[in-house]
Design an enzyme around this catalytic site. Structure first.
Site, PDB file in Angstrom:
ATOM      1  N   HIS A 227      -1.473 -61.615 -23.426  1.00  0.00           N
ATOM      2  CA  HIS A 227      -0.817 -61.820 -22.352  1.00  0.00           C
ATOM      3  C   HIS A 227       0.445 -62.320 -22.325  1.00  0.00           C
ATOM      4  CE1 HIS A 227      -3.655 -60.783 -19.146  1.00  0.00           C
ATOM      5  NE2 HIS A 227      -4.744 -61.590 -19.562  1.00  0.00           N
TER       6      HIS A 227
ATOM      7  N   GLU B 124      -4.373 -56.309 -17.544  1.00  0.00           N
ATOM      8  CA  GLU B 124      -5.855 -57.015 -18.126  1.00  0.00           C
ATOM      9  C   GLU B 124      -6.217 -55.843 -19.390  1.00  0.00           C
ATOM     10  OE1 GLU B 124      -7.613 -59.384 -18.290  1.00  0.00           O
ATOM     11  OE2 GLU B 124      -6.501 -60.390 -16.486  1.00  0.00           O
TER      12      GLU B 124
ATOM     13  N   HIS C  72      -7.151 -62.119 -26.602  1.00  0.00           N
ATOM     14  CA  HIS C  72      -6.670 -61.376 -25.217  1.00  0.00           C
ATOM     15  C   HIS C  72      -5.689 -62.265 -24.485  1.00  0.00           C
ATOM     16  CE1 HIS C  72      -7.487 -59.456 -21.307  1.00  0.00           C
ATOM     17  NE2 HIS C  72      -7.334 -60.773 -20.570  1.00  0.00           N
ATOM     18  N   GLU C  73      -5.822 -63.572 -24.557  1.00  0.00           N
ATOM     19  CA  GLU C  73      -4.962 -64.473 -23.831  1.00  0.00           C
ATOM     20  C   GLU C  73      -3.692 -64.549 -24.461  1.00  0.00           C
ATOM     21  OE1 GLU C  73      -5.635 -65.555 -21.007  1.00  0.00           O
ATOM     22  OE2 GLU C  73      -7.918 -64.938 -20.863  1.00  0.00           O
TER      23      GLU C  73
END
Length: 262
Positions: free
Chosen positions: A130, A187, A126-127
């Protein structure tokens, strides 16, 4: 009036020349080059390594590196940097982040909630997403267009007047007393891209649901995990991730076997 017209004209020009597309096909405005963002991300990370305690536990570091390496194998080659760097910070914070320039930070407190390699992969994927989706660039660009006074394109992180604000825009502000969470659109996008990355690496995308159930339990006490505080509600997250995991194809290949930290 003439000044306002000129300013509107300048903004219009920026919007036309800085249009980009995210990994999910969403239109974005990004004013800064990949090189600029990578430089700023590297500066931020260097400062964090100087200020925060780095874990010396070999098993913990090997575990986090193993999970990260498995995911990075499926990340497209980046033009502004050649290698990803991961550092484990010795802190009870339930948090992780990734910065432009390929810098990944994981706090040891996260390992109390992300209890297996699949759940840790959920967060790391997930990070990283980004970064791949230029979310820091997007936020800084919006701040520049809004004329916040930061004049980001003309300053370095060394300028203490803007340091905390820039760190917040890049997604690590919570550590410095400035909370500026990513938007829900960003997100959701990071969830989609992150799940695809972890699944390609051989991790179980359904464990993302279990991770956020753990986050929900952790938030039931007196201390809300920092990672949870900067994300949408866990009930919404769990529902959305369940639906997204069901749409992720099953990938063949060797499954990761990263030994958990003690």
């Amino acid at each position: 009036m003439r000044c306002n017209i000129m300013r509107l004209s300048t903004i219009a020009t920026l919007l036309l020349t800085a249009c980009a597309t995210s990994p999910t096909g969403r239109n974005q405005v990004v004013l800064f080059s990949d090189t600029q963002m990578s430089s700023l991300g590297s500066q931020s990370f260097a400062e964090m390594k100087n200020e925060l305690k780095i874990s010396k536990d070999k098993k913990t570091n090997a575990y986090v590196q193993c999970v990260t390496n498995a995911i990075i194998k499926h990340v497209p080659i980046q033009g502004s940097f050649s290698e990803w760097e991961v550092v484990v910070f010795d802190s009870p914070q339930v948090n992780a982040f990734a910065l432009p320039g390929g810098k990944i930070g994981v706090y040891t407190g996260l390992l109390d909630v992300a209890v297996n390699q699949h759940q840790l992969a959920t967060v790391i994927g997930h990070e990283i997403a980004h970064v791949l989706a230029d979310h820091s660039n997007e936020r800084m660009s919006h701040a520049q267009i809004a004329n916040t006074g930061l004049q980001i394109s003309n300053i370095a992180l060394a300028s203490q007047d803007y340091r905390n604000e820039i760190m917040a825009l890049m997604g690590v502000g919570v550590q410095y007393g400035v909370l500026l969470p990513y938007g829900r659109t960003q997100e959701s996008e990071a969830d989609i891209v992150g799940l695809e990355l972890m699944a390609k690496a051989g991790f179980d995308p359904y464990q993302s649901v279990e991770l956020w159930k753990n986050m929900a339990k952790a938030s039931g006490g007196n201390h809300t995990p920092e990672l949870l505080s900067t994300h949408p509600s866990h009930d919404t997250r769990i529902k959305d991730l369940t639906a997204k995991a069901a749409r992720i194809p099953t990938y063949s290949g060797q499954k990761p076997t990263c030994a958990g930290a003690s």
